[in-house]
Each structure stands twice: as C-alpha cells, then as structure tokens.
Scaffold this motif. Sequence first.
Motif, PDB file in Angstrom:
ATOM      1  N   VAL A  22       7.574  -3.294   6.853  1.00 32.33           N
ATOM      2  CA  VAL A  22       8.862  -3.815   6.381  1.00 32.33           C
ATOM      3  C   VAL A  22       9.921  -2.740   6.550  1.00 32.33           C
ATOM      4  CG1 VAL A  22      10.162  -4.678   4.391  1.00 32.33           C
ATOM      5  CG2 VAL A  22       7.771  -5.347   4.721  1.00 32.33           C
ATOM      6  N   SER A  23      11.084  -3.122   7.069  1.00 33.56           N
ATOM      7  CA  SER A  23      12.212  -2.195   7.201  1.00 33.56           C
ATOM      8  C   SER A  23      13.436  -2.815   6.535  1.00 33.56           C
ATOM      9  CB  SER A  23      12.506  -1.926   8.682  1.00 33.56           C
ATOM     10  OG  SER A  23      13.692  -1.166   8.817  1.00 33.56           O
TER      11      SER A  23
ATOM     12  N   ASP B  98       4.364  -0.702   4.120  1.00 42.77           N
ATOM     13  CA  ASP B  98       3.296  -1.289   4.926  1.00 42.77           C
ATOM     14  C   ASP B  98       2.043  -1.474   4.079  1.00 42.77           C
ATOM     15  OD1 ASP B  98       1.701   1.077   4.846  1.00 42.77           O
ATOM     16  OD2 ASP B  98       2.725   1.907   6.598  1.00 42.77           O
ATOM     17  N   ASN B  99       1.031  -2.107   4.697  1.00 39.99           N
ATOM     18  CA  ASN B  99      -0.279  -2.279   4.077  1.00 39.99           C
ATOM     19  C   ASN B  99      -1.344  -1.623   4.949  1.00 39.99           C
ATOM     20  OD1 ASN B  99       0.311  -3.629   1.659  1.00 39.99           O
ATOM     21  ND2 ASN B  99       0.452  -5.616   2.701  1.00 39.99           N
ATOM     22  N   LYS B 100      -1.148  -0.355   5.247  1.00 38.36           N
ATOM     23  CA  LYS B 100      -2.044   0.363   6.149  1.00 38.36           C
ATOM     24  C   LYS B 100      -3.469   0.433   5.616  1.00 38.36           C
ATOM     25  CE  LYS B 100      -2.635   4.729   8.617  1.00 38.36           C
ATOM     26  NZ  LYS B 100      -2.095   6.083   8.892  1.00 38.36           N
ATOM     27  N   LEU B 101      -3.626   0.545   4.315  1.00 41.48           N
ATOM     28  CA  LEU B 101      -4.960   0.729   3.736  1.00 41.48           C
ATOM     29  C   LEU B 101      -5.696  -0.596   3.585  1.00 41.48           C
ATOM     30  CD1 LEU B 101      -4.033   3.338   0.983  1.00 41.48           C
ATOM     31  CD2 LEU B 101      -4.725   3.751   3.342  1.00 41.48           C
ATOM     32  N   SER B 102      -5.059  -1.604   3.034  1.00 36.98           N
ATOM     33  CA  SER B 102      -5.723  -2.882   2.764  1.00 36.98           C
ATOM     34  C   SER B 102      -5.724  -3.817   3.966  1.00 36.98           C
ATOM     35  CB  SER B 102      -5.043  -3.580   1.590  1.00 36.98           C
ATOM     36  OG  SER B 102      -3.710  -3.923   1.944  1.00 36.98           O
TER      37      SER B 102
ATOM     38  N   ILE C 131      10.830  -7.593   9.317  1.00 43.33           N
ATOM     39  CA  ILE C 131       9.419  -7.219   9.416  1.00 43.33           C
ATOM     40  C   ILE C 131       9.159  -6.852  10.872  1.00 43.33           C
ATOM     41  CG2 ILE C 131       7.041  -7.997   9.224  1.00 43.33           C
ATOM     42  CD1 ILE C 131       7.879  -9.831   6.962  1.00 43.33           C
ATOM     43  N   ILE C 132       8.820  -5.595  11.103  1.00 41.70           N
ATOM     44  CA  ILE C 132       8.562  -5.105  12.456  1.00 41.70           C
ATOM     45  C   ILE C 132       7.088  -5.382  12.770  1.00 41.70           C
ATOM     46  CG2 ILE C 132       8.809  -3.160  14.021  1.00 41.70           C
ATOM     47  CD1 ILE C 132      11.403  -4.014  12.502  1.00 41.70           C
TER      48      ILE C 132
ATOM     49  N   ASP D 293       0.819  -1.224   0.000  1.00 42.84           N
ATOM     50  CA  ASP D 293       0.000   0.000   0.000  1.00 42.84           C
ATOM     51  C   ASP D 293       0.844   1.262   0.000  1.00 42.84           C
ATOM     52  OD1 ASP D 293      -2.125  -1.683   0.099  1.00 42.84           O
ATOM     53  OD2 ASP D 293      -2.693  -1.227   2.172  1.00 42.84           O
ATOM     54  N   ARG D 294       1.840   1.305   0.883  1.00 44.19           N
ATOM     55  CA  ARG D 294       2.643   2.532   1.042  1.00 44.19           C
ATOM     56  C   ARG D 294       4.127   2.145   1.125  1.00 44.19           C
ATOM     57  NH1 ARG D 294       0.810   6.110   5.988  1.00 44.19           N
ATOM     58  NH2 ARG D 294       1.816   4.380   7.075  1.00 44.19           N
TER      59      ARG D 294
END
Length: 666
Positions: free
Chosen positions: A444-445, A461-465, A423-424, A369-370
């Motif tokens: 992800v970092s 990240d996948n904040k939206l989905s 992956i945090i 997503d971002r």
Amino acid sequence: MSITPHELNALRSNVQQALNRNTDQLRLIPAAVIKLLQLTTDENTNIGDLSKVIDTEPSLAMQILKTINSSHYNVSQPINSIRQAIAMLGYANIRDIAIRQLFYSQLHGGQASKYFDSSFFWQHCLFVASLSKAIAIKLDYPHSDLIYTAGLLHDIGKLVLENHGKLSYSEFIATYVENGYSLLTSELNFYGVTHQQVGYLLCNDWQLPDIITAVVAYHHATDIDEMLSEKYVQEIAIVSFANYLAWIHGIGSFAANMPLNLPSIVFEYIALQKLDLESLLVQVDQDMQEIGVFYGIEFPGTKQLRANLVHSSIALSRSSPSGPDSAEPQAAEESINFLSSLTIPHQSLDPDTFVPQTLKAIGDIFKLDRIYMLSMTAKQRCLVAKYYFPDSLQGDNAELTPIKIDSLSGDLLTCLRTQQASIISDRYNRNHKLLKEVGVSEFVSVPILRNNRLSAVLYADNKLSRRAIPADILNKITPIANELGSALHNAKRFEQERSKAKIDPLTGLSNKRMLTDYLQCLFEDGQKTPVKMALGFLDIDHFKSLNDDCGHQRGDTALRIVAHILQELSRSGDFVGRYGGEEFLFVLLDCTAAGAFQYAERVRADIEAKGHVLKHRFNGHVITASIGLAMYQPTYTNYQDWIAAADKAMYQAKKNGRNKVIAIKR
C-alpha cells in the motif's frame, strides 16, 4: 421580521415567567453599542461620528488605545487619539474592537459554575463572531461588520437565563446533558421558552438592527419559519454554520459533548464550494490566539481543535442510526477504533511520539504486517524509512531499502504525482522491478501531504503473513494519512513558532522571554553549585534623541549594530539578548570579575568606535553605550535581584558621564 403585538405580548409573558426580574430592567447591551450599531446601518456615517461615540465613553476610549498600542498591532509610533486610531487601522477594525470591549464586561465575568463557565461562553461568542465575519467576506456579503456583531450576540439569551433566570442556565445544562433531547426542545420543557426567544425579545426591546435580531432569534432554525423574513436568511445561515463549526471543534457555549445538527438552510443559502474552510479556520485560529493574548484567555491550539473535531465525529457517529451503535458489535468496535485513530496524530507535537503511535494504530486496525513512514530526503533524493511498525521486526524484515526518487516508475510514480493512494501490485509488469527490490508482491502506498505538498509516503505490506491486501483499505487508511500530514505540518509550525517566540525579530538576539527563562534556570543552578557568572546590563546612550532626530529606521539600525557587536564578541557559552527597547543583557559563564570587566569594556569600545565611523548616518550622533556589571552572588533571592544589581550599576555609569562600564561592588 414580522410579529404581531399579540404574539409579542404572549412571548413577553412566557419570557417573564422564566426570569426573576422584569425584562425592561435588563440592560445587557450598553447604550454605546446600540449607537455604534446604528452608525453601521447609516450610510451617511463618518469617522467623526464613530470617534464621538467612543470618546463619550472614557474607559472605552482608554481600553481601545491600550489595545491599539499593544505589541499585537506593532504600530510604529504611539497612537494617542481615537481619530488617529481609525485613520491608522480603519473604521471597521476600530468599531469591532469597540464593540468587543463593550461586550466583554457583559459577556465575560461572574462566578463560573460546573456547567456554565463565562470564559468558555466568551470564547464561543468570539469564535462564532470571527468565523461568521470571515465567511461573510469570503461570500462577498456587504455587511460583514453586522454579521460579526450578530455572531457575538447570537447566544445572548443563554447569558440572560444564566444570570437572571429563576432557574439558572447551569441548572438547565445539568438536566440537558442527561436527557438526550434537542437543545431547543429541552429548553422549552425546562423554561417554557428557548434562549432564542429570550434573545429575540431583548433585541427587539433594545431596538437592535433587524439583521442581528433575526440571527439571535433563528440561528438554530432548521427551516424558514413563517415569522421570518427571507431577506435575512443568508445572515442566519452564515452564523448557523459558524456556530455549528464552533461546536464540533469543541468551542461550544458550554462544555458538553452534544450532537449538534447542521441547519438545512446552510446548504440552501451558502455556496459551500466557494469557501476555503481550511484557510478560514487557520485565519480564525490566529485571530483567537491574538485576542486571547489580550484578554488573558487561553484558546485551544490547532492540535486540540483537530482532536476535538474528531471526538465530535465519534459522538455524531454514535448518535446516528447508521453509526456504530446500529452495527454488529465487532463492526462498531472497529469503527470507533478507526475514528479514535484519527486523533492520535494530534495528541502530541513531537513526531517521534505521534508517528509511531499512528503506525501502531494502523497496524492494529487493518492487520498489516509492516508499516513504514518514508520521508523525502533532498540530499539523497530517496524515500527513506524513518519510522516503522512493529518494533519487534528484526533483520531483513525490519529493513526497507531506500527507494530512489529518480528511478521511480509504474504505479508508485503515478501515486505520488497524482497524490492518490494506491495498491502497488505485481499484476502489472510496470511494477515488477520495484516490487522485487522491496521483496513483496504488493504494498500500500499513501501520500502524506503537508500544506498540500508531498512530504512523506505511508508504506504498508503483508510480507510475513502473505495475506492479500483488501481493495477497500485505501478509503479507510487515507483519512488517517491526511491527519498524519496535518499533524506533521502543525509540528513543523509549532517548532518554527517556538523558535520565533524566543528571538527578537529586529536584532536576531534572544528576546526578553528567552532571557528570563534562561536566567531562571541559570539562577536555580547557581544556587545549587557555586559558579562564577557575570550579568551585564547595556543601555544605548541618548537613544531617544537619536530616534527623534534621525527617525525610527535609523534607531533600528543602531540597535542592530549593537546586537552585532555583542554577537561577535561573545564566546560560544555566553548568552546575549535584547531585554527591551535600547536595553541588552549578556551573561558570561565561568569568568572572573576582571574577565567580565574586560569583555564589557571591549564591547563598549567597539560600539564607540563603530559609532564614530558611522556618525554621518546618524546626523552626527555617535552611538555609545553605558554598561553595568554584577557578578552572581548566592545572597540574591531571585534572578530579578541580579538584574536589578546590574541595572543599578548601569545607571551609575550614566550618572558618571555615560559611555562607561561600572561594576557593582558587593
């Protein structure tokens, strides 16, 4: 190497069938080269022997002295003899230059065809030679000079076939590109012999050292042939490896995207763990750029080499049974997209171009997503988002709160310390505080390294989905982050080199190249719009006498003094630079003839005053300068006319007694 007379005669017959003239009529290797190579293998050789060989070839000696006295070597005083050159730069350096010069006329030149370009071939030979020598030195191999020559000559058979084959090598390449067979198999089918066999026969006839002959004959060998003496296997392995690296970097002996196999002997006879390939390739890239300047050949830069490398990987993957061609169509497409994404950071030297493009590729491939690139800020001590994807993000979704470095903890801190992607996740309490700040349950970092130092962090990240991030993403995204770091490093180096290329290192003023570029633009603008501009040509008086009497270091001091005065007296819109030697130019914008004369007179007077104060440092010499002035005239056809007018006025000042300002009258 051992070959029976019967085998040699059979080989000669096969080679002769492929050529349009007898092999004994071919002399591609100059006699001086053979003598130089014999000296290399003679333990009793000395500087005098090398000097004697070179001096017997007047044109060669002239070319070597021209090379040594070029700006590349930056010698403090002119070198006028081969003995002096050897003493200054060493036996091995002069020998390599001599051999390179002698081969140049043989390996480079002639009419380029669609398939076989002699300039491209020469680049390949130089790259393999330089890299072979660098590898040999790294492995403590004692005969790195011979390895260099072996690398230079390894493909000599191709040149013989191109220039003297009944069918040219260009004609062979046209069929080879299409048939898909290995190179040697294709050559056997086409000529009845391989370029290795042609090269071996000629090296044998020319009585070249066995090491070189072995490399020429077996640099594509996948196994140890029964004809091959094992004492030359390491030499063959070194040049084979260098040849392989040249091809996958897009510097083959001809332009074809061929899947080249790495000979197995490389793994058996070279301790690859001893090689720092990154530093070796950087060194060879620098060598190629420097050699290219002298020969007028534009070698690929680091950016292009990295892109070529990845394109070769794609070709190899497509040709491999386990590669994309054998996979399901969707998996194949994803694999190709992934490999293609690796080239994106190397398609530009502008981070504002390649970083957003790379982030977009990552988002498209991994369905994230971002994605942000977080840069390290020294003043704020924070990780701050400078670039993000997609552009359509709005409001809170587009923003990512700066992460303070001093407050880092949990898995992110471990990720940055160990420089390992992670992956945090909120599965661990140690990450809860940070995840709450950024508003997600996981991200992800991936550290982005520049010259092995942390310079940025790739965040996704996948904040939206709210989709879960797959665990295997780290192995796939890390190579892209590595390429991004390399591209950022290249961009930084490019910017530094571009700045250095415009600055005279001694005085800190603009150099001649920058001056002429500036004048070209200024002159063209001046022709369009009538403006008042003045150009001044300044020459330090009696500079040669000062140099001869006080030495070059004091001469350099005098140059810096004049440069400092020009800088101090110039306005912000003026332009000053060192034109060459003891000559300086200044350009004054929006000024009258009287104003320009006043400025030039003040510069002259300040130089004279400073010269009187410091004359004790220059054995009584007083530094003064003669200055010629020329106002811009629309009648000048180019900026060189403008410089010539100011130069003429400067010589008039010299003629009138020096330490004067003369303005040309038009």
